[in-house]
Scaffold this motif. Structure first.
Motif, short mmCIF file in Angstrom:
data_model
loop_
_atom_site.label_atom_id
_atom_site.label_comp_id
_atom_site.label_asym_id
_atom_site.label_seq_id
_atom_site.Cartn_x
_atom_site.Cartn_y
_atom_site.Cartn_z
N GLY A 40 0.81 -1.21 0.00
CA GLY A 40 0.00 0.00 0.00
C GLY A 40 0.84 1.26 0.00
O GLY A 40 2.07 1.22 0.00
N GLN A 41 0.16 2.38 -0.01
CA GLN A 41 0.84 3.68 -0.01
C GLN A 41 1.62 3.85 1.29
O GLN A 41 2.82 3.98 1.29
CB GLN A 41 -0.19 4.81 -0.17
N PHE A 85 4.58 3.20 7.85
CA PHE A 85 5.54 2.60 6.92
C PHE A 85 5.47 3.31 5.58
O PHE A 85 4.42 3.76 5.17
CB PHE A 85 5.21 1.11 6.68
N ALA A 86 6.59 3.35 4.91
CA ALA A 86 6.62 3.90 3.56
C ALA A 86 5.84 2.98 2.63
O ALA A 86 5.59 1.82 2.96
CB ALA A 86 8.06 4.03 3.09
N GLY A 87 5.48 3.49 1.48
CA GLY A 87 4.75 2.68 0.51
C GLY A 87 5.61 1.59 -0.10
O GLY A 87 6.84 1.57 0.05
N THR A 88 4.95 0.69 -0.81
CA THR A 88 5.62 -0.45 -1.42
C THR A 88 6.79 -0.02 -2.31
O THR A 88 7.85 -0.66 -2.30
CB THR A 88 4.61 -1.26 -2.25
N GLY A 89 6.63 1.05 -3.04
CA GLY A 89 7.67 1.50 -3.96
C GLY A 89 8.99 1.80 -3.27
O GLY A 89 10.06 1.54 -3.83
N ALA A 90 8.94 2.34 -2.06
CA ALA A 90 10.17 2.63 -1.33
C ALA A 90 10.92 1.34 -0.99
O ALA A 90 12.15 1.28 -1.07
CB ALA A 90 9.86 3.41 -0.06
N ALA A 111 0.65 -7.02 -7.74
CA ALA A 111 0.90 -6.79 -9.16
C ALA A 111 0.16 -5.54 -9.59
O ALA A 111 -0.82 -5.59 -10.32
CB ALA A 111 0.47 -7.99 -9.99
N ARG A 112 0.64 -4.42 -9.15
CA ARG A 112 0.03 -3.12 -9.47
C ARG A 112 0.71 -2.56 -10.71
O ARG A 112 1.45 -1.59 -10.65
CB ARG A 112 0.17 -2.16 -8.29
N THR A 115 -6.15 -8.60 -5.15
CA THR A 115 -5.31 -8.35 -6.32
C THR A 115 -4.30 -9.48 -6.49
O THR A 115 -4.05 -10.24 -5.55
CB THR A 115 -4.59 -6.99 -6.19
N GLY A 116 -3.73 -9.55 -7.67
CA GLY A 116 -2.69 -10.54 -7.93
C GLY A 116 -1.36 -10.09 -7.36
O GLY A 116 -1.24 -9.03 -6.74
#
Length: 182
Positions: A79-80, A85-90, A112-113, A151-152
């Motif tokens: 999540g964001q 916690f920081a988002g998944t991208g971090a 799988a976003r 989601t996948g």
């Protein structure tokens, strides 16, 4: 720091972990875990913070060598932002950076976003990206099977021994590879 909500404390199915470890070797570090769900002898919990802790120094402080080619597992909070916690991208960006810095192999399980900027950036940095067919039903903290996710999932592999960059992207029927198991 706020406690991670129980709804975000999921364990990766053992069958999936075994399949990945059969390819990359046994995990020596779990970069997003705690004592109750770690899949490696050394883990980085939310207080140590995988986004700021040097993974090699942390592993070695706990008596484990993070030698070139060592396998690291990461199943970050999704999540964001989640309870501070920081988002998944971090986490995905940090996995790529630590793989490159320490010449290790980091396997990262994420949602799988494919429409998210962080996912595209992860795929651009990964040695290999797998979009999993069949959803990954994580386990609850008590070990019972969780509900089917909304989601996948995908796996990013960052092999710091090789040039990081857009590697192959493929689908992977992990349930078939695991003999239909969880």
């Amino acid at each position: 720091m706020t406690a991670l909500p129980a709804s975000k404390q999921w364990r990766t199915p053992p069958a999936l972990l075994r399949l990945i470890a059969s390819e990359v070797g046994p995990f020596v570090l779990d970069a997003c875990a705690d004592a109750d769900n770690a899949v490696a002898p050394v883990w980085i919990d939310r207080y140590q913070d995988a986004l700021t802790t040097d993974w090699r120094a942390h592993a070695e402080a706990h008596g484990v060598s993070l030698a070139p080619g060592a396998a690291v597992w990461m199943n970050p909070p999704y999540g964001q932002t989640v309870a501070g916690f920081a988002g998944t991208g971090a986490f995905v960006a940090r996995a790529a950076e630590q793989a490159r810095s320490h010449h290790v192999v980091v396997a990262v399980l994420t949602e799988a976003r494919t429409d998210a900027a962080w996912w595209a950036q992860g795929a651009a940095l990964a040695t290999e990206t797998r979009v999993l067919t069949g959803r990954v039903a994580h386990l609850r903290p008590d070990g019972s099977l969780g509900d089917s996710p909304r989601t996948g999932h995908s796996l990013f592999f960052f092999d710091g021994r090789r040039s990081l960059g857009l590697g192959r992207i493929l689908t992977w029927d992990w349930k078939d590879a695991a003999g239909g198991g969880r």
